[in-house]
Scaffold this motif. Sequence first.
Motif: not given
Length: 353
Positions: A313, A315, A323-325, A341, A343-347
């Motif tokens: 991850t 951030s 923002r996380t990727r 979003s 900006d959310d790495e879970r997506n």
Amino acid sequence: GHRAVHETAVAAKATIAAFYGSGPKRSLYASCSTGGRIGLMEAYRYPEDYDAISATAPANPMVPLMIMSLWTGAATMKDEASQVPPPKLQLVQKAALEACDAQDAVKDGIITNPPACRFDPGVLQCKAGDAPDCLTAPQVVAMRAIYAGPRNPRTGKQIYPGLAVGSEAQMPALTTGKEPFPVAATFFKGPVFNDPAWNFRSFDYDKDSQKAMDYGSKALDIPPTGLGRFFRGGRKLLLSHGWADGLIPAQSTVNFHDALVKSIGKKKAQDGVRLFMVPGMAHCAGGSGPSAIDYLGAIDQWVETGKAPERLTASNPPNQTARTRPLCPHPQIAKYKGQGSTDDERNFSCAAP
């Protein structure tokens, strides 16, 4: 060229053993740029020093990198007409983003996979004369040379990759001034040619490139075919590089990784090597993409559990918009799932390009 960190590691282990009565249970190394190159050098020359190494944006092979730095500077400094001032580099980056940003279905100021971007700076060429919102013909030639990287004019062989599309924001470090990047300029003026009056315009990318290799490669460069002893000990190597790096071309680390996997075999590589490319990250940190990454924690867990990281991850720092990727093991890239979003790495999920 290679002994300093090894000597430090030996001394550190002896100091720990003397103070605590026993040596360290685990030894880990994490660094970037020249530090990344030294990490690879440790694996190459002193494989027993560390159980796992994280090498980010490694400046390797160093001598060809010096030739690339020289080439990049010469592209814009060879004459006044070829100079590309920073505002025009911003113009080029904006055009590159317009051409390639949305290729991953998320328009966020980040080019996720620059090798898939087919941007040509020629689209910005002025219709006539010069203007702030276009490139002159010599400036277009200079930008194409920077992206292409140096080749041997006699053999046509690539000496080192060029800088990636999307790295323009950091290019002024190599392309502005009266002579190329100081590290490269002093390398050639001093050790290679021993001539303080040496002029970069005289460099022969065939004969002089070979002269530089003959002088420094043995001490400074790490071949991707030379790490067998490191992996025979079950040790781990985490490679990473920001795609927007404007000092060390990111493709160099991709090339090293691919040659390394070929050298040691896919089975051993599956256990001991990972490469994570970081979209939007500049040299070691910063840039338009999230770049705060726990490399040390990743290799610590890898050694502890024996399970290689399949996703990291990245951030933004605390003073920027949250923002996380996800970072995916090469050659996979992060793809937006289409909901939630960006900006959310879970997506995001990791998938083939």
